[in-house]
Design an enzyme around this catalytic site. Structure first.
Site, PDB file in Angstrom:
ATOM      1  N   HIS A  31     -34.835  81.755  12.436  1.00  0.00           N
ATOM      2  CA  HIS A  31     -35.079  83.177  12.701  1.00  0.00           C
ATOM      3  C   HIS A  31     -35.839  83.394  14.016  1.00  0.00           C
ATOM      4  O   HIS A  31     -35.397  84.115  14.908  1.00  0.00           O
ATOM      5  CB  HIS A  31     -35.956  83.781  11.589  1.00  0.00           C
TER       6      HIS A  31
HETATM    7  C1  BDR Z   1     -39.170  85.725   8.812  1.00  0.00           C
HETATM    8  O1  BDR Z   1     -40.082  85.514   7.747  1.00  0.00           O
HETATM    9  C2  BDR Z   1     -40.740  84.286   7.890  1.00  0.00           C
HETATM   10  O2  BDR Z   1     -40.717  83.558   6.708  1.00  0.00           O
HETATM   11  C3  BDR Z   1     -40.078  83.559   9.027  1.00  0.00           C
HETATM   12  O3  BDR Z   1     -41.043  82.834   9.767  1.00  0.00           O
HETATM   13  C4  BDR Z   1     -39.443  84.648   9.838  1.00  0.00           C
HETATM   14  O4  BDR Z   1     -40.324  85.139  10.819  1.00  0.00           O
HETATM   15  C5  BDR Z   1     -37.760  85.737   8.271  1.00  0.00           C
HETATM   16  O5  BDR Z   1     -37.610  86.773   7.353  1.00  0.00           O
END
Ligand code: BDR
Ligand code: CA
Length: 309
Positions: free
Chosen positions: A239
């Site tokens: 992500h």
């Molecule tokens: C986001 O939530 C976190 O768990 C990850 O680091 C990312 O920024 C994804 O939904």
């Protein structure tokens, strides 16, 4: 062209860790500060993790400011189910070799922005608490921010509730303030970050590039295990590095301008980013929303950055 000055706001987090490494390894970026926020884990844990990652790769000259221990108006929700107890479980990495700045996240951001001769890009990849707090405290520095490239939200499905993505769900009031700030925003939501899944092939490619790649692959093996257990697939999305890539190589991300509002009230859909894809509300666009990712080019760019560390 001179490297773009950027500040990363993080809650490491496996994918946050990779985002930090990517930013440090990219000649196109000049990482001026790392700020930490509570999210995937509590603030002491996310701060320790950010310091450990920077120490591991020898970038101890980057100031690290610790920020908000909890969201603006709500109790903190963490994500041990995805990132483990430490917030960054998996391969053992050594304790940090340097300390957090004596100034907090907002002050570290303000200093970095004031010291930069060029406007700075903010890359927040955790809950938006620090960014909203910064904008409240330093409205005069808004003009010195060239863009906010954030990881958060979704045009479609959520990953924390059916409607909401984790970062926006944790602090929806902060996200609402950022989307309403008038700053140029690039939203890297789940629609695009789920196109950056690190499957076995990508993890093997990472292992092939040496020591840093081994560590990253080890993190992603852990991340793959939790994704498999929680979501039923084992190619965990990178992500947060997508928000870094969108600054480094904007062409990698296909975007569409639209209005994004954040739902803060409803129990059912709190934290939803309501994206006016078809422009049916008449509300003015306030974000470039990621709608497509050049997956191959993204992984090439990531590996290229990590190889340089
Ligand atoms: C986001 O939530 C976190 O768990 C990850 O680091 C990312 O920024 C994804 O939904
Ligand atoms: Ca994150």
């Amino acid at each position: 062209m001179s490297p773009k000055p950027v500040i990363l706001d993080v809650d490491p987090g496996h994918d946050d860790a990779v985002a930090i490494m990517m930013a440090c390894g990219s000649p196109g970026l000049d990482l001026r500060a790392v700020t930490t926020v509570a999210g995937n884990a509590t603030l002491p844990k996310t701060t320790r993790n950010a310091l450990r990652i920077l120490s591991l790769i020898g970038h101890t000259d980057v100031p690290v400011g610790a920020g908000a221990p909890e969201p603006l108006e709500r109790p903190l929700r963490t994500a041990e189910d995805i990132h483990g107890e430490s917030g960054m479980d998996g391969p053992e990495i050594p304790e940090p070799t340097f300390e957090v700045n004596k100034l907090d996240a907002v002050e570290v951001m303000a200093d970095a922005i004031q010291e930069s001769s060029e406007p700075v890009t903010l890359i927040p990849v955790g809950p938006l608490t620090n960014i909203a707090t910064f904008l409240r405290k330093y409205p005069d520095l808004k003009g010195r921010i060239s863009r906010v490239s954030l990881m958060g939200g979704s045009m479609g499905l959520g990953n924390t509730t059916p409607a909401a993505e984790f970062n926006v769900y944790v602090d929806p009031e902060a996200a609402r303030e950022v989307f309403r700030s008038g700053l140029p925003i690039t939203m890297c939501g789940l629609d695009v970050t789920h196109q950056a899944g690190a499957g076995r092939t990508e993890r093997d490619r990472l292992r092939g590039i040496g020591e840093v790649g081994e560590v990253v692959a080890g993190f992603l093996d852990f991340f793959a295990g939790t994704y498999e257990r929680v979501f039923g697939f084992d190619a965990p999305p990178l992500h947060d590095p997508v928000a870094v890539a969108a600054v480094l190589e904007p062409g990698l991300l296909k975007t569409r301008r639209m209005n994004v509002e954040v739902e803060c009230e409803s129990d059912l859909t709190r934290g939803e980013t309501v994206c006016d894809f078809h422009g049916v509300t008449g509300r003015p666009p306030n974000a470039e929303v990621g709608v497509g990712l050049d997956r191959e080019a993204f992984f090439d760019l990531l590996l290229d950055s990590l190889k340089r560390l």
